[in-house]
Design a protein around this motif. Sequence first.
Motif, PDB file in Angstrom:
ATOM      1  N   PRO A   2       0.822  -1.211   0.000  1.00  0.00           N
ATOM      2  CA  PRO A   2       0.000   0.000   0.000  1.00  0.00           C
ATOM      3  C   PRO A   2       0.855   1.259   0.000  1.00  0.00           C
ATOM      4  CG  PRO A   2      -0.048  -1.068   2.153  1.00  0.00           C
ATOM      5  CD  PRO A   2       0.632  -2.017   1.227  1.00  0.00           C
ATOM      6  N   LEU A   3       0.373   2.266  -0.720  1.00  0.00           N
ATOM      7  CA  LEU A   3       1.096   3.526  -0.866  1.00  0.00           C
ATOM      8  C   LEU A   3       0.200   4.690  -0.444  1.00  0.00           C
ATOM      9  CD1 LEU A   3       2.632   2.862  -4.404  1.00  0.00           C
ATOM     10  CD2 LEU A   3       3.872   2.876  -2.226  1.00  0.00           C
ATOM     11  N   PRO A   4       0.797   5.822  -0.063  1.00  0.00           N
ATOM     12  CA  PRO A   4      -0.017   6.995   0.271  1.00  0.00           C
ATOM     13  C   PRO A   4      -0.959   7.341  -0.875  1.00  0.00           C
ATOM     14  CG  PRO A   4       2.277   7.364   0.868  1.00  0.00           C
ATOM     15  CD  PRO A   4       2.244   6.082   0.103  1.00  0.00           C
ATOM     16  N   ALA A   5      -2.159   7.752  -0.523  1.00  0.00           N
ATOM     17  CA  ALA A   5      -3.213   7.965  -1.517  1.00  0.00           C
ATOM     18  C   ALA A   5      -3.262   9.407  -2.004  1.00  0.00           C
ATOM     19  CB  ALA A   5      -4.560   7.585  -0.924  1.00  0.00           C
ATOM     20  N   VAL A   6      -3.485   9.545  -3.315  1.00  0.00           N
ATOM     21  CA  VAL A   6      -3.705  10.849  -3.932  1.00  0.00           C
ATOM     22  C   VAL A   6      -4.942  10.742  -4.816  1.00  0.00           C
ATOM     23  CG1 VAL A   6      -2.810  12.619  -5.480  1.00  0.00           C
ATOM     24  CG2 VAL A   6      -1.250  11.414  -3.929  1.00  0.00           C
ATOM     25  N   VAL A   7      -5.905  11.621  -4.601  1.00  0.00           N
ATOM     26  CA  VAL A   7      -7.070  11.712  -5.475  1.00  0.00           C
ATOM     27  C   VAL A   7      -6.788  12.772  -6.532  1.00  0.00           C
ATOM     28  CG1 VAL A   7      -9.532  12.239  -5.635  1.00  0.00           C
ATOM     29  CG2 VAL A   7      -8.637  11.023  -3.630  1.00  0.00           C
ATOM     30  N   LEU A   8      -6.914  12.395  -7.803  1.00  0.00           N
ATOM     31  CA  LEU A   8      -6.640  13.318  -8.898  1.00  0.00           C
ATOM     32  C   LEU A   8      -7.927  13.562  -9.677  1.00  0.00           C
ATOM     33  CD1 LEU A   8      -3.552  13.300 -11.233  1.00  0.00           C
ATOM     34  CD2 LEU A   8      -5.833  13.714 -12.152  1.00  0.00           C
ATOM     35  N   PHE A   9      -8.371  14.811  -9.672  1.00  0.00           N
ATOM     36  CA  PHE A   9      -9.558  15.208 -10.425  1.00  0.00           C
ATOM     37  C   PHE A   9      -9.125  15.808 -11.766  1.00  0.00           C
ATOM     38  CE2 PHE A   9     -11.230  15.899  -5.979  1.00  0.00           C
ATOM     39  CZ  PHE A   9     -12.160  14.864  -6.010  1.00  0.00           C
ATOM     40  N   THR A  10      -9.765  15.387 -12.840  1.00  0.00           N
ATOM     41  CA  THR A  10      -9.441  15.912 -14.160  1.00  0.00           C
ATOM     42  C   THR A  10     -10.004  17.319 -14.355  1.00  0.00           C
ATOM     43  OG1 THR A  10     -11.455  15.082 -15.211  1.00  0.00           O
ATOM     44  CG2 THR A  10      -9.576  13.571 -15.108  1.00  0.00           C
ATOM     45  N   ASP A  11      -9.617  17.917 -15.461  1.00  0.00           N
ATOM     46  CA  ASP A  11     -10.227  19.182 -15.852  1.00  0.00           C
ATOM     47  C   ASP A  11     -11.569  18.909 -16.517  1.00  0.00           C
ATOM     48  OD1 ASP A  11      -9.694  18.324 -18.460  1.00  0.00           O
ATOM     49  OD2 ASP A  11      -8.079  19.756 -18.803  1.00  0.00           O
ATOM     50  N   ILE A  12     -12.149  19.907 -17.146  1.00  0.00           N
ATOM     51  CA  ILE A  12     -13.484  19.780 -17.713  1.00  0.00           C
ATOM     52  C   ILE A  12     -13.548  18.734 -18.823  1.00  0.00           C
ATOM     53  CG2 ILE A  12     -13.156  21.608 -19.443  1.00  0.00           C
ATOM     54  CD1 ILE A  12     -16.077  22.477 -18.869  1.00  0.00           C
ATOM     55  N   GLY A  13     -12.410  18.409 -19.441  1.00  0.00           N
ATOM     56  CA  GLY A  13     -12.401  17.420 -20.514  1.00  0.00           C
ATOM     57  C   GLY A  13     -12.573  15.991 -20.060  1.00  0.00           C
ATOM     58  N   GLY A  14     -12.474  15.746 -18.772  1.00  0.00           N
ATOM     59  CA  GLY A  14     -12.694  14.398 -18.245  1.00  0.00           C
ATOM     60  C   GLY A  14     -11.541  13.446 -18.505  1.00  0.00           C
ATOM     61  N   LEU A  15     -11.808  12.160 -18.315  1.00  0.00           N
ATOM     62  CA  LEU A  15     -10.799  11.119 -18.497  1.00  0.00           C
ATOM     63  C   LEU A  15     -10.362  11.064 -19.960  1.00  0.00           C
ATOM     64  CD1 LEU A  15     -12.390   8.208 -16.424  1.00  0.00           C
ATOM     65  CD2 LEU A  15     -10.574   9.766 -15.691  1.00  0.00           C
ATOM     66  N   ARG A  16      -9.052  11.049 -20.174  1.00  0.00           N
ATOM     67  CA  ARG A  16      -8.496  10.944 -21.519  1.00  0.00           C
ATOM     68  C   ARG A  16      -6.998  10.677 -21.389  1.00  0.00           C
ATOM     69  NH1 ARG A  16      -9.300  16.249 -20.169  1.00  0.00           N
ATOM     70  NH2 ARG A  16      -7.819  17.825 -20.969  1.00  0.00           N
ATOM     71  N   PRO A  17      -6.314  10.358 -22.490  1.00  0.00           N
ATOM     72  CA  PRO A  17      -4.927   9.906 -22.392  1.00  0.00           C
ATOM     73  C   PRO A  17      -3.990  10.827 -21.631  1.00  0.00           C
ATOM     74  CG  PRO A  17      -5.776   9.400 -24.569  1.00  0.00           C
ATOM     75  CD  PRO A  17      -6.853  10.189 -23.866  1.00  0.00           C
ATOM     76  N   CYS A  18      -4.092  12.147 -21.829  1.00  0.00           N
ATOM     77  CA  CYS A  18      -3.128  13.024 -21.154  1.00  0.00           C
ATOM     78  C   CYS A  18      -3.311  13.002 -19.643  1.00  0.00           C
ATOM     79  CB  CYS A  18      -3.209  14.445 -21.711  1.00  0.00           C
ATOM     80  SG  CYS A  18      -4.684  15.391 -21.274  1.00  0.00           S
ATOM     81  N   TYR A  19      -4.514  12.707 -19.164  1.00  0.00           N
ATOM     82  CA  TYR A  19      -4.717  12.626 -17.713  1.00  0.00           C
ATOM     83  C   TYR A  19      -4.307  11.269 -17.163  1.00  0.00           C
ATOM     84  CZ  TYR A  19      -6.230  17.235 -16.592  1.00  0.00           C
ATOM     85  OH  TYR A  19      -6.213  18.590 -16.363  1.00  0.00           O
ATOM     86  N   HIS A  20      -4.434  10.219 -17.951  1.00  0.00           N
ATOM     87  CA  HIS A  20      -3.874   8.936 -17.529  1.00  0.00           C
ATOM     88  C   HIS A  20      -2.352   9.057 -17.393  1.00  0.00           C
ATOM     89  CE1 HIS A  20      -7.428   6.325 -17.642  1.00  0.00           C
ATOM     90  NE2 HIS A  20      -7.833   7.057 -18.656  1.00  0.00           N
TER      91      HIS A  20
END
Length: 246
Positions: free
Chosen positions: A27-45
């Motif tokens: 287990p590793l420390p957790a980080v929640v990452l929210f995308t911009d308005i464009g939502g899930l897509r390759p650059c955010y992955h």
Amino acid sequence: MSRAIDIPAADGTIDAHIVTPDDAAGPLPAVVLFTDIGGLRPCYHEKAQQVADQGYAVLMPNLYYRDAAGTVVPEGKSFRDPDVRATLLEYAARLTPEAQTRDFAALLNCLDSEADFAHGKVGVVGYCMSGAFALRMAAQHPDRVAAAAGFHSARLAEADDPDSPVHGVDTIEARVYLGHADQDALLPPEQIARMDEALAQAGVHFTTELYRGAAHGFTAKDAPSYDATADALHHKRLAMLLEEAL
């Protein structure tokens, strides 16, 4: 390394991704990452993987799960295209502060139940419209959120908006970092100053930095405003914040 996960929530099922380093052994420390308005897509992955490779388990939810699963922007299209943008604005309008509150609870439950995430304090980061989400989550869960960051954030401190996150920062216990685009029409200097004043009056440990010459969306590789130098600095600043807080 990334795997898909479905998270039960009050308003439905959040489709999300858990991203970890390839060599994660526990287990590793957790980080929640929210995308911009464009939502899930390759650059955010890619962005989530870069954060994970610093030694974190990243949870990246689909903000628009109430309306659509997975990638919302059609292949070959841009989130800046007028027809696509109209749909995204419609979806985003449903992400009210009350809806965000319900989602935060679901995301924290996920962090507590999945073996990828270490128990304890978490970090949260948002981009564009979700910079406000990061601040709001830190304010609502001061016992859990130790680090909150926003980059090229939008509308953080509109004077006539009673739902603006500027009104709720007094409960934040996290360290906060805000990286702003220079001359960003979605966050003009008066809003930056208003947010800084509110954070200072609340006694929040915060840093505000202006990325001179960078435009709104400077971290999004699929946007015409992408700035490689500013993006690299954003990753450096985020890594420093997470290391010091988590």
